[in-house]
Design a protein around this motif. Structure first.
Motif, PDB file in Angstrom:
ATOM      1  N   SER A 207       1.653   8.905   9.680  1.00  0.00           N
ATOM      2  CA  SER A 207       1.167   7.520   9.569  1.00  0.00           C
ATOM      3  C   SER A 207       1.078   7.089   8.113  1.00  0.00           C
ATOM      4  O   SER A 207       1.466   5.973   7.756  1.00  0.00           O
ATOM      5  N   VAL A 208       0.569   7.978   7.262  1.00  0.00           N
ATOM      6  CA  VAL A 208       0.478   7.647   5.842  1.00  0.00           C
ATOM      7  C   VAL A 208       1.866   7.545   5.228  1.00  0.00           C
ATOM      8  O   VAL A 208       2.149   6.624   4.442  1.00  0.00           O
ATOM      9  N   LYS A 209       2.752   8.465   5.598  1.00  0.00           N
ATOM     10  CA  LYS A 209       4.113   8.431   5.058  1.00  0.00           C
ATOM     11  C   LYS A 209       4.839   7.153   5.458  1.00  0.00           C
ATOM     12  O   LYS A 209       5.498   6.498   4.634  1.00  0.00           O
ATOM     13  N   GLU A 210       4.712   6.779   6.727  1.00  0.00           N
ATOM     14  CA  GLU A 210       5.373   5.563   7.196  1.00  0.00           C
ATOM     15  C   GLU A 210       4.794   4.333   6.507  1.00  0.00           C
ATOM     16  O   GLU A 210       5.535   3.406   6.138  1.00  0.00           O
ATOM     17  N   TYR A 211       3.493   4.324   6.323  1.00  0.00           N
ATOM     18  CA  TYR A 211       2.853   3.218   5.608  1.00  0.00           C
ATOM     19  C   TYR A 211       3.396   3.126   4.181  1.00  0.00           C
ATOM     20  O   TYR A 211       3.760   2.034   3.711  1.00  0.00           O
ATOM     21  N   ASN A 212       3.455   4.243   3.487  1.00  0.00           N
ATOM     22  CA  ASN A 212       3.951   4.238   2.104  1.00  0.00           C
ATOM     23  C   ASN A 212       5.388   3.719   2.032  1.00  0.00           C
ATOM     24  O   ASN A 212       5.734   2.931   1.137  1.00  0.00           O
ATOM     25  N   GLU A 213       6.232   4.161   2.952  1.00  0.00           N
ATOM     26  CA  GLU A 213       7.620   3.705   2.945  1.00  0.00           C
ATOM     27  C   GLU A 213       7.702   2.187   3.127  1.00  0.00           C
ATOM     28  O   GLU A 213       8.517   1.518   2.486  1.00  0.00           O
ATOM     29  N   ALA A 214       6.844   1.654   3.978  1.00  0.00           N
ATOM     30  CA  ALA A 214       6.843   0.205   4.201  1.00  0.00           C
ATOM     31  C   ALA A 214       6.348  -0.543   2.967  1.00  0.00           C
ATOM     32  O   ALA A 214       6.860  -1.619   2.629  1.00  0.00           O
ATOM     33  N   VAL A 215       5.365   0.026   2.279  1.00  0.00           N
ATOM     34  CA  VAL A 215       4.865  -0.604   1.051  1.00  0.00           C
ATOM     35  C   VAL A 215       5.942  -0.598  -0.022  1.00  0.00           C
ATOM     36  O   VAL A 215       6.178  -1.604  -0.705  1.00  0.00           O
ATOM     37  N   TYR A 216       6.626   0.533  -0.187  1.00  0.00           N
ATOM     38  CA  TYR A 216       7.692   0.621  -1.191  1.00  0.00           C
ATOM     39  C   TYR A 216       8.780  -0.425  -0.900  1.00  0.00           C
ATOM     40  O   TYR A 216       9.310  -1.067  -1.812  1.00  0.00           O
ATOM     41  N   ALA A 217       9.110  -0.581   0.375  1.00  0.00           N
ATOM     42  CA  ALA A 217      10.153  -1.544   0.740  1.00  0.00           C
ATOM     43  C   ALA A 217       9.728  -2.964   0.387  1.00  0.00           C
ATOM     44  O   ALA A 217      10.526  -3.756  -0.136  1.00  0.00           O
ATOM     45  N   HIS A 218       8.493  -3.287   0.654  1.00  0.00           N
ATOM     46  CA  HIS A 218       7.995  -4.624   0.311  1.00  0.00           C
ATOM     47  C   HIS A 218       7.994  -4.820  -1.202  1.00  0.00           C
ATOM     48  O   HIS A 218       8.329  -5.906  -1.704  1.00  0.00           O
ATOM     49  N   GLN A 219       7.631  -3.803  -1.947  1.00  0.00           N
ATOM     50  CA  GLN A 219       7.614  -3.913  -3.407  1.00  0.00           C
ATOM     51  C   GLN A 219       9.017  -4.130  -3.969  1.00  0.00           C
ATOM     52  O   GLN A 219       9.186  -4.877  -4.937  1.00  0.00           O
ATOM     53  N   ARG A 220      10.014  -3.490  -3.359  1.00  0.00           N
ATOM     54  CA  ARG A 220      11.373  -3.685  -3.827  1.00  0.00           C
ATOM     55  C   ARG A 220      11.831  -5.129  -3.621  1.00  0.00           C
ATOM     56  O   ARG A 220      12.550  -5.695  -4.454  1.00  0.00           O
ATOM     57  N   GLU A 221      11.396  -5.739  -2.539  1.00  0.00           N
ATOM     58  CA  GLU A 221      11.773  -7.127  -2.272  1.00  0.00           C
ATOM     59  C   GLU A 221      10.915  -8.125  -3.049  1.00  0.00           C
ATOM     60  O   GLU A 221      11.319  -9.284  -3.218  1.00  0.00           O
ATOM     61  N   ASN A 222       9.753  -7.700  -3.478  1.00  0.00           N
ATOM     62  CA  ASN A 222       8.815  -8.608  -4.155  1.00  0.00           C
ATOM     63  C   ASN A 222       8.325  -7.965  -5.454  1.00  0.00           C
ATOM     64  O   ASN A 222       7.138  -7.644  -5.592  1.00  0.00           O
ATOM     65  N   PRO A 223       9.211  -7.781  -6.419  1.00  0.00           N
ATOM     66  CA  PRO A 223       8.839  -7.055  -7.646  1.00  0.00           C
ATOM     67  C   PRO A 223       7.794  -7.781  -8.488  1.00  0.00           C
ATOM     68  O   PRO A 223       7.148  -7.144  -9.327  1.00  0.00           O
ATOM     69  N   ASP A 224       7.604  -9.069  -8.294  1.00  0.00           N
ATOM     70  CA  ASP A 224       6.624  -9.818  -9.083  1.00  0.00           C
ATOM     71  C   ASP A 224       5.259  -9.920  -8.397  1.00  0.00           C
ATOM     72  O   ASP A 224       4.348 -10.572  -8.914  1.00  0.00           O
ATOM     73  N   GLY A 225       5.106  -9.310  -7.227  1.00  0.00           N
ATOM     74  CA  GLY A 225       3.832  -9.359  -6.529  1.00  0.00           C
ATOM     75  C   GLY A 225       2.727  -8.694  -7.330  1.00  0.00           C
ATOM     76  O   GLY A 225       2.936  -7.654  -7.968  1.00  0.00           O
ATOM     77  N   LYS A 226       1.552  -9.299  -7.325  1.00  0.00           N
ATOM     78  CA  LYS A 226       0.414  -8.774  -8.078  1.00  0.00           C
ATOM     79  C   LYS A 226      -0.758  -8.516  -7.143  1.00  0.00           C
ATOM     80  O   LYS A 226      -1.168  -9.411  -6.407  1.00  0.00           O
ATOM     81  N   TRP A 227      -1.282  -7.324  -7.202  1.00  0.00           N
ATOM     82  CA  TRP A 227      -2.434  -6.962  -6.378  1.00  0.00           C
ATOM     83  C   TRP A 227      -3.677  -7.676  -6.884  1.00  0.00           C
ATOM     84  O   TRP A 227      -3.972  -7.661  -8.077  1.00  0.00           O
ATOM     85  N   ASP A 228      -4.395  -8.330  -5.989  1.00  0.00           N
ATOM     86  CA  ASP A 228      -5.601  -9.071  -6.354  1.00  0.00           C
ATOM     87  C   ASP A 228      -6.624  -8.923  -5.232  1.00  0.00           C
ATOM     88  O   ASP A 228      -6.502  -9.559  -4.183  1.00  0.00           O
ATOM     89  N   PRO A 229      -7.640  -8.080  -5.414  1.00  0.00           N
ATOM     90  CA  PRO A 229      -8.599  -7.848  -4.331  1.00  0.00           C
ATOM     91  C   PRO A 229      -9.462  -9.052  -4.018  1.00  0.00           C
ATOM     92  O   PRO A 229     -10.138  -9.081  -2.989  1.00  0.00           O
ATOM     93  N   ALA A 230      -9.464 -10.066  -4.882  1.00  0.00           N
ATOM     94  CA  ALA A 230     -10.322 -11.236  -4.691  1.00  0.00           C
ATOM     95  C   ALA A 230      -9.603 -12.396  -4.011  1.00  0.00           C
ATOM     96  O   ALA A 230     -10.167 -13.482  -3.898  1.00  0.00           O
ATOM     97  N   SER A 231      -8.374 -12.182  -3.557  1.00  0.00           N
ATOM     98  CA  SER A 231      -7.652 -13.239  -2.845  1.00  0.00           C
ATOM     99  C   SER A 231      -6.702 -12.595  -1.848  1.00  0.00           C
ATOM    100  O   SER A 231      -6.415 -11.397  -1.931  1.00  0.00           O
ATOM    101  N   ARG A 232      -6.226 -13.371  -0.915  1.00  0.00           N
ATOM    102  CA  ARG A 232      -5.199 -12.879   0.010  1.00  0.00           C
ATOM    103  C   ARG A 232      -3.898 -12.815  -0.779  1.00  0.00           C
ATOM    104  O   ARG A 232      -3.202 -13.818  -0.927  1.00  0.00           O
ATOM    105  N   ASP A 233      -3.587 -11.638  -1.291  1.00  0.00           N
ATOM    106  CA  ASP A 233      -2.525 -11.524  -2.299  1.00  0.00           C
ATOM    107  C   ASP A 233      -1.121 -11.409  -1.720  1.00  0.00           C
ATOM    108  O   ASP A 233      -0.131 -11.447  -2.441  1.00  0.00           O
ATOM    109  N   GLY A 234      -0.980 -11.245  -0.416  1.00  0.00           N
ATOM    110  CA  GLY A 234       0.341 -11.186   0.208  1.00  0.00           C
ATOM    111  C   GLY A 234       1.068  -9.876   0.051  1.00  0.00           C
ATOM    112  O   GLY A 234       2.196  -9.729   0.547  1.00  0.00           O
ATOM    113  N   LEU A 235       0.451  -8.895  -0.634  1.00  0.00           N
ATOM    114  CA  LEU A 235       1.094  -7.577  -0.735  1.00  0.00           C
ATOM    115  C   LEU A 235       0.992  -6.905   0.631  1.00  0.00           C
ATOM    116  O   LEU A 235      -0.093  -6.588   1.107  1.00  0.00           O
TER     117      LEU A 235
END
Length: 531
Positions: A389-417
């Motif tokens: 489950s953790v491995k599959e989650y990580n792979e999905a996160v990496y894929a999203h990051q590759r498509e959205n390289p300018d995404g910024k993590w922001d815990p104080a807003s719905r950041d879309g990551l």
């Protein structure tokens, strides 16, 4: 204090709503106000004592709230981002979170009077602060408040009840502990008994009566009764852990519905329940630890059940709008448990009051495989699936990051990551704050479901806060209801912090209306009362 035999206004329950009603009645001209509770004085405060003391209120921004708080100096104020939270914002959140089922009249009063209510509480000595620890993140040197809620009381629920008790004492409210209400008799106008309500109580082991012009129910829901939880919330709810007072067992709800033919209202199969330390006591809250057994850091990581699977979208919304329903999701999992999991990137963001080692057992390992092994010693049944489950989650996160390289993590807003991309999508997404769990060491804590309060209650007239009769459809003169006992406001979920606000808004209104009724009765009885 000695128990009086008569009073103008009798309040049943010592939580935020009860004390608000009692002080409001005294301020509004009631000559004698008595507050009773079946608990001993050492358990004063009902469930309000176990809260973080958060109040959701409409406001116009930082300048509107600064005069209320005692923990912001001039320099700190320049580094705070706290946008306005309008009545429209509050209304939209209440409508969205409660599936459009919240009673419109109750919701309108809650929202429109929320700002004035907290200012009234502050004028009564309730000490407010900005909730930096729970409602703000420090991002790029600035404190960013999020989720529409910013106020809390000093020292949380403990401080709130301390301040309420002091206010009640200043206003001459008589408070009697170890005094359960056992029966209510309604007296007809013009009868030998001048007061409208006769309450039969058990005081110090003996039956006693108190006659009052008005009675305010503020005695909480049925969350501490395993039988009623199963009856109304459904199978398995007897296994939920009681987050707060063990004295909220629905006695007064049953008394009102059975003895007074009060009309029931609201979401009787719904409740506020949270992720709760699985090692806490099962049937009662801890007066010392209080709200610190809540485990609300899940948006920063993952929640995985005993079979090794994720079961909720941890980032579906801001924590304020999910924490009160994720307890139910945990209760529905195998063995009613789950593991919250983070890597070293996220652990510094966890709130110390909930996650410090002195408060919760840390499960730590240098690898996900090692963490799974540690969790298996505490109830995890499928270590391999946990790792997958953790491995599959990580792979999905990496894929999203590759498509959205300018995404910024922001815990104080719905950041879309997110975990969702054209390359890979998870069956259960993590919609925001999705960062990989790949930086050792890894941390897990074991959680279960902690029930806070129930949503079903009594129907009231929104304007007068008087209880509605199931027989006639009219109000029952002289009988009021506030707090958790009031039904119709929350369905399925609630916007965080609106429970205490509701107690203050409707408690204040009930006290005022009860005092009016008492003074009118005194006037009709040829007493010289200035209205």
């Amino acid at each position: 204090m000695a128990l009086p035999t008569e009073c103008d206004v009798l309040v049943v329950g010592s939580g935020n709503a009860g004390f608000s009603a009692a002080v409001s009645a005294a301020q509004s001209g009631a000559g004698s106000v008595v507050l009773i509770d079946k608990c001993p004085q050492s358990w004063a405060g009902g469930n309000s004592y176990f809260t973080a003391g958060a109040y959701r209120t409409a406001h116009s921004g930082l300048a509107d709230l600064l005069p209320l708080v005692n923990n912001v100096d001039q320099d700190l104020a320049t580094r705070i981002d706290l946008p306005a939270y309008t009545e429209a914002d509050f209304g939209n959140d209440l409508h969205r979170i409660c599936m459009g089922r919240s009673d419109p009249a109750l919701g309108q009063i809650l929202i429109q009077e929320s700002n004035d209510a907290v200012k009234w509480l502050a004028s009564n000595g309730i000490r407010f602060q900005l909730s930096f620890n729970r409602q703000a993140y420090e991002v790029d040197g600035r404190y960013k408040f999020w989720g529409g809620m910013a106020l809390k009381t000093q020292d949380g629920g403990k401080g709130l009840i301390q301040d309420h008790q002091a206010a009640a004492q200043r206003h001459g409210v008589t408070v009697c502990w170890d005094t359960p209400l056992t029966e209510i008799q309604l007296n007809e106008p013009g009868s030998a008994q001048q007061r409208r309500v006769t309450a039969i109580v058990n005081h110090n082991g003996a039956p006693r009566t108190i006659s009052a012009h008005a009675l305010v129910f503020a005695a909480g829901g049925f969350e501490a009764s395993p039988r009623q939880r199963c009856q109304f919330l459904g199978p398995g709810w007897d296994m939920a852990m009681v987050r707060g007072t063990p004295y909220n067992t629905g006695d007064c709800l049953e008394l009102a519905i059975g003895g007074l033919s009060a009309k029931s209202a609201g979401n009787w199969s719904g409740c506020h329940s949270v992720a709760w330390d699985a090692n806490a006591a099962a049937n009662t809250g801890d007066r010392e630890a209080s709200n610190e057994y809540t485990k609300s850091g899940y948006p920063l990581g993952l929640m995985i059940n005993a079979h090794g699977n994720r079961f909720v979208d941890e980032g579906v919304d801001l924590r304020n709008f999910t924490y009160a329903r994720f307890g139910r999701a945990i209760l529905q999992q195998p063995d009613h448990i789950a593991f919250q999991v983070w890597d070293a990137r996220m652990t510094p963001w966890l709130r110390a009051e909930e996650y410090r080692e002195e408060r919760v057992e840390h499960i730590v390992a240098d690898t996900i495989e090692g963490l799974a092994e540690q969790c298996a010693q505490r109830g995890l049944q499928d270590r391999g699936q946990f790792v997958r489950s953790v491995k599959e989650y990580n792979e999905a996160v990496y894929a999203h990051q590759r498509e959205n390289p300018d995404g910024k993590w922001d815990p104080a807003s719905r950041d879309g990551l997110s975990t969702q991309s054209s390359e890979k999508q998870l069956q259960i997404a993590k919609s925001n704050w999705a960062l990989p769990l790949d930086k050792a060491p890894f941390l897990a804590v074991k959680v279960s479901c902690g029930i806070t309060f129930t949503f079903g209650g009594l129907a009231i007239d929104p304007q007068t806060v008087q209880v509605v009769s199931n027989t006639t459809g009219d109000v029952i003169p002289g009988v009021f209801c506030v707090g958790e006992m009031m039904g119709g406001l929350f369905y399925n979920n609630y916007p965080g912090g609106s429970g205490l606000t509701s107690g203050a808004v409707f408690g204040r209104r009930a006290g005022r209306e009860a005092a009016k009724l008492a003074m009118k009765a005194q006037s009709s009885g040829n007493r010289q009362v200035k209205l």
